[in-house]
Design an enzyme around this catalytic site. Sequence first.
Site, PDB file in Angstrom:
ATOM      1  N   ASP A  14      -4.722  10.402  -5.228  1.00 47.58           N
ATOM      2  CA  ASP A  14      -3.943   9.269  -5.741  1.00 47.58           C
ATOM      3  C   ASP A  14      -4.870   8.224  -6.333  1.00 47.58           C
ATOM      4  OD1 ASP A  14      -1.657   7.947  -6.399  1.00 47.58           O
ATOM      5  OD2 ASP A  14      -1.316   7.084  -4.406  1.00 47.58           O
ATOM      6  N   VAL A  54       0.358  -4.861   2.834  1.00 49.02           N
ATOM      7  CA  VAL A  54      -1.029  -5.247   3.088  1.00 49.02           C
ATOM      8  C   VAL A  54      -1.113  -6.771   3.159  1.00 49.02           C
ATOM      9  CG1 VAL A  54      -3.401  -5.068   2.304  1.00 49.02           C
ATOM     10  CG2 VAL A  54      -1.815  -3.211   1.823  1.00 49.02           C
ATOM     11  N   GLY A  64       2.897   0.951   3.500  1.00 51.82           N
ATOM     12  CA  GLY A  64       3.229  -0.279   4.206  1.00 51.82           C
ATOM     13  C   GLY A  64       2.662  -1.474   3.474  1.00 51.82           C
ATOM     14  N   LYS A  67      -3.535  -3.445   6.729  1.00 47.73           N
ATOM     15  CA  LYS A  67      -2.492  -2.574   6.198  1.00 47.73           C
ATOM     16  C   LYS A  67      -1.597  -2.185   7.359  1.00 47.73           C
ATOM     17  CE  LYS A  67      -2.557   1.407   3.108  1.00 47.73           C
ATOM     18  NZ  LYS A  67      -3.552   2.290   2.488  1.00 47.73           N
ATOM     19  N   GLY A 104       0.836  -1.199   0.000  1.00 43.80           N
ATOM     20  CA  GLY A 104       0.000   0.000   0.000  1.00 43.80           C
ATOM     21  C   GLY A 104       0.861   1.236   0.000  1.00 43.80           C
TER      22      GLY A 104
END
Length: 822
Positions: A630, A519, A517, A533, A514
């Site tokens: 995003d 997932v 970090g 996550k 992700g």
Amino acid sequence: MKFSNKVFPLLFAFTFILSIHEISNAIDTITTTQTLRDGKTIVSSDGTFELGFFSPGNSKNRYVGMWYKKITDMKVVWVANREVPLTNTSGVLLKVVEPGLLVLQNDSNGVVIWSSNTSRHVKSPVAKLLDSGNLVVKDTNDDDPEKFLWESFNYPTDTMFSGMKLGWSSKTDHEVYLSSWKSKDDPSTGEFTCHFDPTGYPQEVVKKGLMVIYKTGPWNGVRYSGSLTLRKDPMYKYGVVLNKNEAYYYFDVLYRSIVSTSTLMANGAAETIWVNPTNVWVTNSTTGADICDIYGFCGAYGSCNIANSPVCGCFDKFLPKDPDGWNRKNWSNGCIRRTPLNCLDGDVFLKYTGIKLPDTQYSRINESMTLEECKVVCLKNCTCMAYTNLDITRGGSGCLLWFKELINIKILPEAGQDIYIRMSSSELDKNINKLAVHSEGKRRKILITSLTSLMGVVLLGLSLMLYFWKRKKNVPKGRTGGSIIKDFELPLFDLPTISKATNNFSINNKLGQGGYGLVYKGTLEDGEDIAVKRLSETSMQGLDEFMNEVMCIAKLQHRNLVKLLGCCIQGEEKMLVYEYMPNKSLDFILFDQAKSRLLDWPKRFHIINDVARGLLYLHQDSRMRIIHRDLKASNILLDADMNPRISDFGLAKSFGGNEAEAKTGRVVGTHGYMSPEYVVDGLFSLKSDVFSFGVLVLEIVSGRKNWGFSHSDHRFNLLGHAWILYKEGRSLELVGTCSDDSEYFNEVLRSIHVGLLCVQKCPGDRPRMSTVVFMLENDGALPEAKQPGFFTEREVFPAESSTSTNAAISSCKMSITLPEGR
Ligand SMILES: *[C@@H]1O[C@H](CO)[C@@H](O)[C@H](O)[C@H]1NC(C)=O
Ligand SMILES: *[C@@H]1O[C@H](CO)[C@@H](O)[C@H](O)[C@H]1NC(C)=O
Ligand SMILES: *[C@@H]1O[C@H](CO)[C@@H](O)[C@H](O)[C@H]1NC(C)=O
Ligand SMILES: *[C@@H]1O[C@H](CO)[C@@H](O)[C@H](O)[C@H]1NC(C)=O
Ligand SMILES: *[C@@H]1O[C@H](CO)[C@@H](O)[C@H](O)[C@H]1NC(C)=O
Ligand SMILES: *[C@@H]1O[C@H](CO)[C@@H](O)[C@H](O)[C@H]1NC(C)=O
Ligand SMILES: *[C@@H]1O[C@H](CO)[C@@H](O)[C@H](O)[C@H]1NC(C)=O
């Protein structure tokens, strides 16, 4: 309207001889011996009101009516013979006949054209025009209003003015209501009526025939809940009177010099006008002007907000009853609670603020109860759906209870009221969490002063919460339901639970990477699949994004957004727990030759539409108003039925109502999806998300990535490629092989066109998401798409290069011709 003073010369002698007692101007009374003919008028003793014959608008018909004498721009406020016009100015007169009727009569044959009515008789009746504008029939020597034989205030036409009462009297069983004129040329009864409706609890109702089209909302001691134009004013008073004999709304000016009337117009709108100091009518307000005023426009539990697009939404914790209809903008079915009521196990009430109170047709009241007593009463009766204070003055008093579904609710952010709506107690769990956290916060402060170890306090707080929650039933094991970080209302998972669910974060459970970090997939003990996550331990950047995501997503609820189940914060570990999406992310399927076959055109179109709706929710409909920043294929997750859900809010920004654009120092996002103004100037706005959405649409249609796209014919990226094909009318060539069914060509072309509109270079040219959703769902001509931004990858990168600054944006004002493809 023009009042005619002319009498036909030929008839003059005749008239003169027969009517020696004919009224001269400036008399306010008609007696049995005096008559009123066309051309003459009577005037109230203070000279305010005048009664006589007139022709409305462009009509030649004659009517007996009343108007303000001193105001040159004549406005008729009452009409006697509205249904039976006179076609001739001669031979007709208004007179009083014994034993007490005012009649409009044809002199030559005695036919009564119009008459007042009475159930009583008196010896010497007269008709008198009072200073208030009330035309009354009474005994000559008796001025007691109780003994009037008849009064025009009881038979208004379309206009209410000072001194009148709209409503019911049980003594006479007569309703006073307004009815519109047919048109401004025709005072006969039109389609609309306006009633004071005391059923349940009083509100004013405008009807078209038998159909209710507008309700003001209940009287709240100050005004009708939805009538913002009624304001306390030293110039007039108004109010509602309710007792066993009467139920009415009244309006009085306190000074004679103030002239103000409310009229039910021929189109159903209610218009209040007043006379300004220069003696000219000025419009004060018009009701029924906005779509949210239409009775029950958004259905039961639908809330109408004129500031939103679309205007209809469901209340928090409610969902559309018929989602398909709702998506087709058919709001009539309204919304239902996402968790059904369970009266026997004890429901609760949640407070909603800033609303025009719902229809009170099925309501009950108690004027002496407090809000708390009101709640108790409502709770006890399973059909009681909501309650609130009856009267909002002096901090609120009395009790108003609603039975049946709540309808006709409008959002009034500034002037709306509170209402407490019945809800399943499971909906309250989160609110209890909130309370628990607040009280924990307090406890913490106190303890900090007595103990010195902060750590100990937090542990104490946590164990208290665990104790509290373990005692509660219905909480799945491991999901301790406590709460974190201020008041985000998030369930808390403990680390051992997550560890176990993810097989100790086994690499085999890894789903992907992700924003900040890894997932992992996990399975809770009760069998529910989750996606976890996990914030990388060392990343400071990540912590910001983690907190940002928590803040954003915790408050969002939409079927096209990924659902956050809770989080886990323990020691260094920070994790978010999401529902698991079995089909992973869109890029995983879309850009894989074999898997992409799973996505036929209807599925693709469905994904495009649903992502658009999710984004629209973020931009406009959510409470927070969020720019995602995003949006990309890998952030679109797919559930088992390939329904898309937007995920990853690490970069999202919430913005206030007015600021729809902001500048950022650090440009973050994903190559290929970022808009020119963002990459170059760091300017992000709703329109940067629209750009990313456009890229996504073209990727979904073509099955190809924008970033890294290459074509043997030219050096453009996917946007440039789509643009060339579009310009040359060959858009269908953009489509991947799986979508060549001609049945869908229209949708395909429409999607490409909308996609290109979204990626136009200048932010101002790009449509808003509300328009995008509309364009996708409806046939109809679309505007010509202009040149896209970043149609070649080499255009302005690298991002931070200062020399390229402004290249893309400044060119927004110049017209650029696209180099022709070879
Ligand atoms: C009054 O009655 C006469 C005779 O019947 C008729 O000609 C005339 O049109 C009537 N006037 C009105 C205004 O109805
Ligand atoms: C009005 O009525 C009189 C007599 O009844 C008639 O002579 C005259 O023509 C009528 N005028 C109009 C405008 O109809
Ligand atoms: C006149 O009044 C009587 C009784 O008060 C009522 O029955 C009748 O309908 C009324 N007529 C009109 C035209 O209002
Ligand atoms: C109408 O508006 C004027 C000016 O806005 C105000 O002074 C007046 O009190 C209003 N009258 C009514 C009846 O609302
Ligand atoms: C909206 O839905 C209702 C109930 O399902 C239906 O009766 C009505 O015809 C629909 N209206 C439109 C315009 O489709
Ligand atoms: C209103 O509530 C009070 C207090 O609970 C009660 O005594 C009274 O009877 C109620 N009045 C009505 C009309 O129900
Ligand atoms: C609940 O309220 C409704 C509406 O006032 C009433 O008809 C019904 O009898 C009440 N039920 C109970 C159990 O009090």
